[in-house]
Design a protein around this motif. Structure first.
Motif, PDB file in Angstrom:
ATOM      1  N   GLY A  88     -11.810  -4.622  -2.164  1.00 28.37           N
ATOM      2  CA  GLY A  88     -10.399  -4.349  -1.884  1.00 28.37           C
ATOM      3  C   GLY A  88      -9.876  -5.330  -0.880  1.00 28.37           C
ATOM      4  N   ALA A  89      -8.700  -5.086  -0.366  1.00 29.35           N
ATOM      5  CA  ALA A  89      -8.093  -5.983   0.593  1.00 29.35           C
ATOM      6  C   ALA A  89      -8.765  -5.826   1.946  1.00 29.35           C
ATOM      7  CB  ALA A  89      -6.598  -5.677   0.721  1.00 29.35           C
ATOM      8  N   ASP A  90      -8.663  -6.876   2.739  1.00 30.70           N
ATOM      9  CA  ASP A  90      -9.172  -6.835   4.101  1.00 30.70           C
ATOM     10  C   ASP A  90      -8.378  -5.781   4.870  1.00 30.70           C
ATOM     11  OD1 ASP A  90      -9.961  -7.296   6.669  1.00 30.70           O
ATOM     12  OD2 ASP A  90      -9.742  -9.471   6.573  1.00 30.70           O
ATOM     13  N   GLY A 140      10.871   2.718  -4.932  1.00 33.85           N
ATOM     14  CA  GLY A 140       9.657   3.494  -5.149  1.00 33.85           C
ATOM     15  C   GLY A 140       8.465   2.595  -5.473  1.00 33.85           C
ATOM     16  N   ALA A 141       8.719   1.539  -6.261  1.00 33.40           N
ATOM     17  CA  ALA A 141       7.653   0.579  -6.581  1.00 33.40           C
ATOM     18  C   ALA A 141       7.161  -0.104  -5.309  1.00 33.40           C
ATOM     19  CB  ALA A 141       8.168  -0.454  -7.578  1.00 33.40           C
ATOM     20  N   LEU A 142       8.077  -0.428  -4.411  1.00 37.74           N
ATOM     21  CA  LEU A 142       7.699  -1.037  -3.133  1.00 37.74           C
ATOM     22  C   LEU A 142       6.789  -0.108  -2.338  1.00 37.74           C
ATOM     23  CD1 LEU A 142      10.736  -2.760  -1.352  1.00 37.74           C
ATOM     24  CD2 LEU A 142       8.495  -3.729  -1.813  1.00 37.74           C
ATOM     25  N   ALA A 143       7.207   1.129  -2.204  1.00 35.06           N
ATOM     26  CA  ALA A 143       6.427   2.095  -1.433  1.00 35.06           C
ATOM     27  C   ALA A 143       5.055   2.327  -2.069  1.00 35.06           C
ATOM     28  CB  ALA A 143       7.194   3.415  -1.324  1.00 35.06           C
ATOM     29  N   LEU A 144       5.020   2.444  -3.399  1.00 34.21           N
ATOM     30  CA  LEU A 144       3.754   2.646  -4.097  1.00 34.21           C
ATOM     31  C   LEU A 144       2.841   1.432  -3.919  1.00 34.21           C
ATOM     32  CD1 LEU A 144       1.980   4.339  -5.967  1.00 34.21           C
ATOM     33  CD2 LEU A 144       3.189   3.308  -7.922  1.00 34.21           C
ATOM     34  N   GLY A 145       3.424   0.230  -4.017  1.00 29.81           N
ATOM     35  CA  GLY A 145       2.644  -0.992  -3.830  1.00 29.81           C
ATOM     36  C   GLY A 145       2.017  -1.061  -2.454  1.00 29.81           C
ATOM     37  N   LEU A 146       2.782  -0.675  -1.441  1.00 32.11           N
ATOM     38  CA  LEU A 146       2.263  -0.690  -0.069  1.00 32.11           C
ATOM     39  C   LEU A 146       1.117   0.316   0.076  1.00 32.11           C
ATOM     40  CD1 LEU A 146       2.616  -1.855   2.765  1.00 32.11           C
ATOM     41  CD2 LEU A 146       4.243  -0.027   3.236  1.00 32.11           C
ATOM     42  N   TRP A 147       1.257   1.478  -0.544  1.00 34.25           N
ATOM     43  CA  TRP A 147       0.234   2.518  -0.471  1.00 34.25           C
ATOM     44  C   TRP A 147      -1.051   2.092  -1.195  1.00 34.25           C
ATOM     45  CZ3 TRP A 147      -1.767   5.772  -4.457  1.00 34.25           C
ATOM     46  CH2 TRP A 147      -2.561   6.816  -3.986  1.00 34.25           C
ATOM     47  N   MET A 148      -0.913   1.330  -2.297  1.00 33.04           N
ATOM     48  CA  MET A 148      -2.066   0.922  -3.100  1.00 33.04           C
ATOM     49  C   MET A 148      -2.806  -0.296  -2.543  1.00 33.04           C
ATOM     50  SD  MET A 148      -0.614   1.273  -7.016  1.00 33.04           S
ATOM     51  CE  MET A 148      -1.921   0.206  -7.617  1.00 33.04           C
ATOM     52  N   PRO A 153      -5.433  -4.349  -4.465  1.00 32.85           N
ATOM     53  CA  PRO A 153      -4.485  -5.334  -3.944  1.00 32.85           C
ATOM     54  C   PRO A 153      -3.675  -6.097  -4.985  1.00 32.85           C
ATOM     55  CG  PRO A 153      -6.748  -6.070  -3.613  1.00 32.85           C
ATOM     56  CD  PRO A 153      -6.816  -4.649  -4.045  1.00 32.85           C
ATOM     57  N   ILE A 154      -4.278  -6.435  -6.137  1.00 33.37           N
ATOM     58  CA  ILE A 154      -3.544  -7.236  -7.115  1.00 33.37           C
ATOM     59  C   ILE A 154      -2.469  -6.414  -7.842  1.00 33.37           C
ATOM     60  CG2 ILE A 154      -3.722  -8.712  -9.166  1.00 33.37           C
ATOM     61  CD1 ILE A 154      -4.767  -9.880  -6.473  1.00 33.37           C
ATOM     62  N   PRO A 155      -2.792  -5.217  -8.384  1.00 36.37           N
ATOM     63  CA  PRO A 155      -1.714  -4.398  -8.959  1.00 36.37           C
ATOM     64  C   PRO A 155      -0.641  -4.076  -7.911  1.00 36.37           C
ATOM     65  CG  PRO A 155      -3.840  -3.550  -9.658  1.00 36.37           C
ATOM     66  CD  PRO A 155      -4.117  -4.593  -8.612  1.00 36.37           C
ATOM     67  N   ALA A 156      -1.075  -3.855  -6.671  1.00 37.49           N
ATOM     68  CA  ALA A 156      -0.120  -3.559  -5.599  1.00 37.49           C
ATOM     69  C   ALA A 156       0.805  -4.738  -5.366  1.00 37.49           C
ATOM     70  CB  ALA A 156      -0.868  -3.209  -4.312  1.00 37.49           C
ATOM     71  N   LEU A 157       0.246  -5.960  -5.432  1.00 37.36           N
ATOM     72  CA  LEU A 157       1.070  -7.159  -5.247  1.00 37.36           C
ATOM     73  C   LEU A 157       2.190  -7.214  -6.281  1.00 37.36           C
ATOM     74  CD1 LEU A 157       1.725  -9.947  -4.046  1.00 37.36           C
ATOM     75  CD2 LEU A 157      -0.006 -10.911  -5.590  1.00 37.36           C
ATOM     76  N   TRP A 158       1.861  -6.928  -7.536  1.00 32.49           N
ATOM     77  CA  TRP A 158       2.886  -6.971  -8.586  1.00 32.49           C
ATOM     78  C   TRP A 158       3.957  -5.904  -8.377  1.00 32.49           C
ATOM     79  CZ3 TRP A 158       3.748 -11.054 -11.242  1.00 32.49           C
ATOM     80  CH2 TRP A 158       2.708 -11.955 -11.494  1.00 32.49           C
ATOM     81  N   ARG A 193      -5.358 -10.433  -0.404  1.00 33.29           N
ATOM     82  CA  ARG A 193      -6.677 -11.044  -0.454  1.00 33.29           C
ATOM     83  C   ARG A 193      -7.524 -10.291  -1.468  1.00 33.29           C
ATOM     84  NH1 ARG A 193      -4.706 -11.220   4.576  1.00 33.29           N
ATOM     85  NH2 ARG A 193      -5.264  -9.057   4.980  1.00 33.29           N
ATOM     86  N   ARG A 194      -7.706 -10.900  -2.623  1.00 36.39           N
ATOM     87  CA  ARG A 194      -8.485 -10.250  -3.680  1.00 36.39           C
ATOM     88  C   ARG A 194      -9.964 -10.612  -3.573  1.00 36.39           C
ATOM     89  NH1 ARG A 194      -7.949 -11.316 -10.178  1.00 36.39           N
ATOM     90  NH2 ARG A 194      -9.367  -9.701 -10.821  1.00 36.39           N
TER      91      ARG A 194
END
Length: 199
Positions: A88-90, A140-148, A153-158, A193-194
């Motif tokens: 996962g991310a650092d 909502g996508a922004l908030a979900l991305g931050l949570w994920m 990290p990569i799906p969250a980035l998108w 960071r993937r």
């Protein structure tokens, strides 16, 4: 044109963001390509008498249109470099990570300011609901991305890249929010960071 127009400076900032933490040779080659492209664009605009403001808008438009290709290029370069996939991310938050969290909070906050518009009753039409709904969905996508981010990290980035357009949709008549969108995307790319390089 001694001082580069705003559009060129934003393009350079985006270039630095998506070429960060890449192989030096690939990053230098990509930067040289962009430098040449921006120079030719500015030269042609000067010959045609295009204003600096119009030139900046053109450059920003090209940058936004090419962001998906830029990110795809970055992923292909990283794939070509020997890596060890991490889980996962650092989890250590750096300054850029903290700034990204703040930017996302501001993005979502800007969209939330639209909520009182839902209480206007008969003054709200279908188009208004579509506009409001789209902005809320992106937030909502922004908030979900931050949570994920810590786990995927990569799906969250998108999700963050797509959701970063929330303030631009919500307040599309205010150009400064476009810069907020660009800054959010740039920081999301820089801080994702993937994998880590094999020693």
């Amino acid at each position: 044109m001694n001082t580069p127009p705003l559009g060129a400076r934003v393009c350079h900032a985006w270039l630095r963001a998506y070429t960060s933490q890449l192989d030096d040779e690939a990053a230098v080659r990509r930067r040289a390509e962009l430098e040449s492209d921006l120079f030719e664009h500015a030269t042609d605009a000067q010959v045609e008498g295009v204003s600096r403001t119009a030139l900046s808008v053109e450059m920003l438009g090209r940058m936004l249109a090419g962001m998906a290709a830029d990110i795809s290029w970055r992923r292909s370069v990283r794939r070509a470099t020997p890596v060890r996939v991490s889980q996962g991310a650092d989890m250590t938050l750096g300054t850029k990570d903290i700034i990204l969290v703040v930017l996302i909070a501001i993005d979502v906050g800007i969209v939330v300011t639209m909520l009182p518009m839902l209480g206007f009753g008969s003054d709200i039409g279908v188009d208004d609901f579509v506009w409001l709904g789209t902005a809320m969905l992106l937030a909502g996508a922004l908030a979900l991305g931050l949570w994920m981010r810590p786990r995927r990290p990569i799906p969250a980035l998108w999700l963050i890249i797509v959701g970063a357009f929330a303030p631009s949709v919500a307040w599309y008549w205010l150009p400064p929010v476009y810069l907020l969108t660009i800054a959010t995307i740039a920081l999301a790319v820089m801080t994702t960071r993937r994998s880590v390089r094999v020693a």
